[in-house]
Design a protein around this motif. Sequence first.
Motif, mmCIF file in Angstrom:
data_model
loop_
_atom_site.group_PDB
_atom_site.id
_atom_site.type_symbol
_atom_site.label_atom_id
_atom_site.label_comp_id
_atom_site.label_asym_id
_atom_site.label_seq_id
_atom_site.Cartn_x
_atom_site.Cartn_y
_atom_site.Cartn_z
ATOM 1 N N VAL A 168 0.841 -1.208 0.000
ATOM 2 C CA VAL A 168 0.000 0.000 0.000
ATOM 3 C C VAL A 168 0.871 1.251 0.000
ATOM 4 O O VAL A 168 0.583 2.220 -0.713
ATOM 5 N N SER A 169 1.958 1.237 0.762
ATOM 6 C CA SER A 169 2.866 2.385 0.784
ATOM 7 C C SER A 169 3.476 2.638 -0.590
ATOM 8 O O SER A 169 3.522 3.787 -1.058
ATOM 9 N N TYR A 170 3.929 1.581 -1.256
ATOM 10 C CA TYR A 170 4.525 1.751 -2.578
ATOM 11 C C TYR A 170 3.501 2.162 -3.623
ATOM 12 O O TYR A 170 3.822 2.917 -4.544
ATOM 13 N N VAL A 171 2.272 1.686 -3.506
ATOM 14 C CA VAL A 171 1.220 2.108 -4.437
ATOM 15 C C VAL A 171 0.941 3.598 -4.264
ATOM 16 O O VAL A 171 0.776 4.328 -5.253
ATOM 17 N N GLN A 172 0.911 4.071 -3.037
ATOM 18 C CA GLN A 172 0.704 5.505 -2.804
ATOM 19 C C GLN A 172 1.863 6.323 -3.354
ATOM 20 O O GLN A 172 1.655 7.407 -3.904
ATOM 21 N N ILE A 173 3.076 5.843 -3.211
ATOM 22 C CA ILE A 173 4.231 6.550 -3.770
ATOM 23 C C ILE A 173 4.138 6.585 -5.291
ATOM 24 O O ILE A 173 4.360 7.633 -5.916
#
Length: 104
Positions: free
Chosen positions: A93-98
Motif C-alpha cells: 500500500v505504501s509503494y502504491v501511494q508513492i
Amino acid sequence: VAICKPLHYGTLLGSRACAHMAAAAWGSGFLHAVLHTANTFSLPFCRGNALDQFFCEIPQILKLSCSDSDLREVGLLVVSACLSLGCFVFIVVSYVQILRAVLR
C-alpha cells in the motif's frame, strides 16, 4: 508526501506518526516472539533434552515433545502468516501511494 512536497515532510509526518509506526513494528515482533516462547514452554518433554542441531529451532524442539504438536504448529504458522501478510500489505500500500504520487 516526501516525493511531492519534500520540504513539508517534517510537518506532515510528525513524530507521533513515526512513533506509532515504530511501535507497531516492535509490537508485532514482540508478539511473534512471545507466541513462540509461550508455545515452547507449554510443551511437555519426555524424550530428553539433547538436540542434534547447533541452534534450538522450533521444529527440533517440537520433535522432542511427548504431546501431539501438530495443532500448535499449525496455529503458529497461521499467526506468523497473518503477521507477515499484514506487513506485506502495508508495504505494498505504501509503494502504491508513492507510485500514484509520482504519476500525478
